[in-house]
Design an enzyme around this catalytic site. Structure first.
Site, PDB file in Angstrom:
ATOM      1  N   HIS A  84      -6.317  -7.787 -49.894  1.00 12.93           N
ATOM      2  CA  HIS A  84      -6.502  -9.169 -49.421  1.00 12.93           C
ATOM      3  C   HIS A  84      -5.820 -10.161 -50.369  1.00 12.93           C
ATOM      4  CE1 HIS A  84      -9.280  -9.825 -52.694  1.00 12.93           C
ATOM      5  NE2 HIS A  84      -9.818  -8.657 -52.410  1.00 12.93           N
ATOM      6  N   GLY A  85      -5.639 -11.380 -49.907  1.00 17.53           N
ATOM      7  CA  GLY A  85      -4.980 -12.415 -50.705  1.00 17.53           C
ATOM      8  C   GLY A  85      -5.937 -13.127 -51.654  1.00 17.53           C
TER       9      GLY A  85
END
Ligand SMILES: *[C@@H]1O[C@H](CO)[C@@H](O)[C@H](O)[C@H]1NC(C)=O
Ligand SMILES: *[C@@H]1O[C@H](CO)[C@@H](O)[C@H](O)[C@H]1NC(C)=O
Length: 472
Positions: A84-85
């Site tokens: 994920h970011g």
């Protein structure tokens, strides 16, 4: 008149430029990026690993695809395991940040020189803006991380992540159930649509499946949970380092910079200050005043502390950590098998791409199982000084939006496969002579895992889990 006004103007110009120089000095003519930004471990921005993105978020280096020119290769499948970011801190870290900011605002004071602007900024300008409901959620920058990655991968693999494959839902998307991962897989799909010029999004535009068995295998592996996760002695090296000489040095220096009464600052609070610098950069692109608490050597010590934790908790430190990723390993190779199999023309074409969204805790065990980043000497509490050249640096391996790509090519001599980590080529351990070896050679290298690596046996077979890696 005219002749008299000229010198006056000159003086004025000189005065103004002096003033401007002063202003830009007092607004601190700093580089935009803190000097310690490359040492934030799993809280490092992706841009620190690929700085060319700071100039152009869609810049792609097509020469990273390195199948042999002589064999007329073309990519036929892409499997991407993506973290994920950028995200907010989790509750645990938000509480630490809270305690730290109270301590520093209440008890820190400027030194005898009294010139620490940053401390004044912390005490009077900086606001505690983190709230517990933010708990690890993806931030706007994190959405951008994934949208932009999708755009770059579509540029790199136009025939796989094509408009048609996207519209006909031939690309598969799987994600961990965690909010930040679901938001990330959505942002990735948005990025592909934007890349292909779709601006009107329909209601049912997303097509991902939530699959924790695949993407959060670590919490379902009893041998891992009991043997490592919930076992204090499995992380002994981390505890020792946390209270060892190097960390104590950082703690004392930080305490002195803040002029705090002795021993009010714990190692956890020192780390909270370090992470604060990282969060303000990764969430708001800010050069936070908290960053001034650390010099580069302090940052290296704190990075090492994070690396020790990841090494002993998620990587080579205990074999069960990597073995817990067997379901994901098998899933990937089954997908590659199918994609590389010769077909009759009447058969349906295989999946062009498989996008798998997870965590640093998903990627690290898998990378370890593949045999990557395994240094000759394991990092311990006592060998910090000899570990400067280690390959196991989580800042480089698992920043936000980290990604591991398996690219399968159809070539004259048969299918070949190439690994990319964070968009750079990485060779398979044991097959270093070629960047994109024949797929059958890769299978032969991992034969022992392809034939074994059984999740139930590894994870349930022994009640106590396995001890430390005996090869160490
Ligand atoms: C592009 O990738 C190749 C292969 O990894 C590398 O050798 C080269 O330096 C890269 N070019 C740029 C501009 O980063
Ligand atoms: C906990 O970890 C230690 C050190 O790795 C190991 O010897 C021990 O067997 C583990 N305990 C359990 C319950 O798995």
């Amino acid at each position: 008149m005219f002749s008299a006004s000229l010198p006056t103007n000159r003086v004025l110009v000189a005065a103004v430029s002096l003033l401007l120089a002063r202003l830009s000095c007092s607004s601190r003519s700093l580089p935009d990026i803190p000097h310690i930004a490359a040492y934030f471990g799993t809280k490092t921005r992706y841009e620190e690993v690929n700085p060319q993105l700071l100039r152009d978020v869609f810049s792609v280096n097509a020469s990273v695809l390195m199948a042999p020119d002589t064999e007329r290769c073309s990519p036929v499948h892409l499997t991407a395991v993506i973290r994920h970011g950028s995200r907010y801190p989790t509750v645990k870290n938000i509480r630490r940040i809270q305690r730290l900011s109270q301590l520093v605002r209440g008890e820190a004071s400027r030194g005898p020189g009294g010139s620490e602007d940053w401390l004044r900024d912390i005490q009077s300008r900086w606001e505690m803006w983190y709230t517990e409901d933010m708990d690890g959620q993806l931030v706007m920058k994190g959405r951008d991380d994934l949208r932009q990655l999708a755009g770059r991968l579509a540029t790199l693999f136009p025939s796989l992540l094509s408009d048609e494959n996207l519209m006909k839902r031939r690309i598969s998307f799987r994600t961990s159930s965690k909010h930040r991962c679901v938001s990330s897989v959505e942002a990735f799909q948005d990025g592909l649509m934007e890349h292909w010029g779709h601006t009107h999004f329909s209601e049912d535009r997303y097509s991902h499946v939530v699959d924790d068995q695949l993407m959060r295998f670590f919490e379902r592996c009893r041998g891992y949970v009991e043997g490592v996760e919930n076992n204090r002695s499995a992380l002994l090296e981390v505890d020792k380092f946390k209270h060892g000489d190097e960390m104590e040095g950082v703690r004392r220096r930080t305490e002195e910079r803040l002029n705090l009464p002795q021993h009010r600052l714990t190692p956890d609070l020192v780390e909270a200050a370090f992470f604060l610098c990282s969060y303000e950069l990764s969430i708001k692109s800010l050069y936070s005043p908290w960053c001034f608490l650390f010099d580069e050597n302090d940052a290296k010590v704190l990075e090492y502390k994070s690396d020790l934790k990841q090494y002993w908790k998620r990587s080579h430190g205990h074999v069960i950590s990597s073995l817990s990723s067997c379901p994901l390993f098998h899933h990937i190779f089954r997908t590659l098998d199918k994609a590389g199999r010769p077909r009759r023309s009447s058969e349906a074409s295989p999946e062009p791409a498989s996008i798998l969204l997870g965590h640093a805790e998903t990627l690290l065990p898998l990378l370890s199982l593949l045999g990557l980043y395994k240094d000759q000497t394991p990092p311990t509490a006592n060998n910090y000084q000899s570990q400067h050249g280690r390959s196991f640096r989580t800042s480089r391996i698992v920043p936000y939006a980290a990604n591991l790509l398996f690219v399968l090519y159809d070539c004259q001599r048969g299918p070949r496969v190439q690994l990319l980590i964070n968009e750079s080529p990485v060779r398979f351990p044991g097959l270093e002579s070629e960047v994109a070896p024949l797929y059958r050679d890769v299978r032969a290298t991992y034969r022992h895992l392809l034939d074994g690596c059984d999740f139930h046996m590894e994870c349930e077979g022994r009640s106590g889990g396995r001890g430390p890696n005996t090869e160490l």
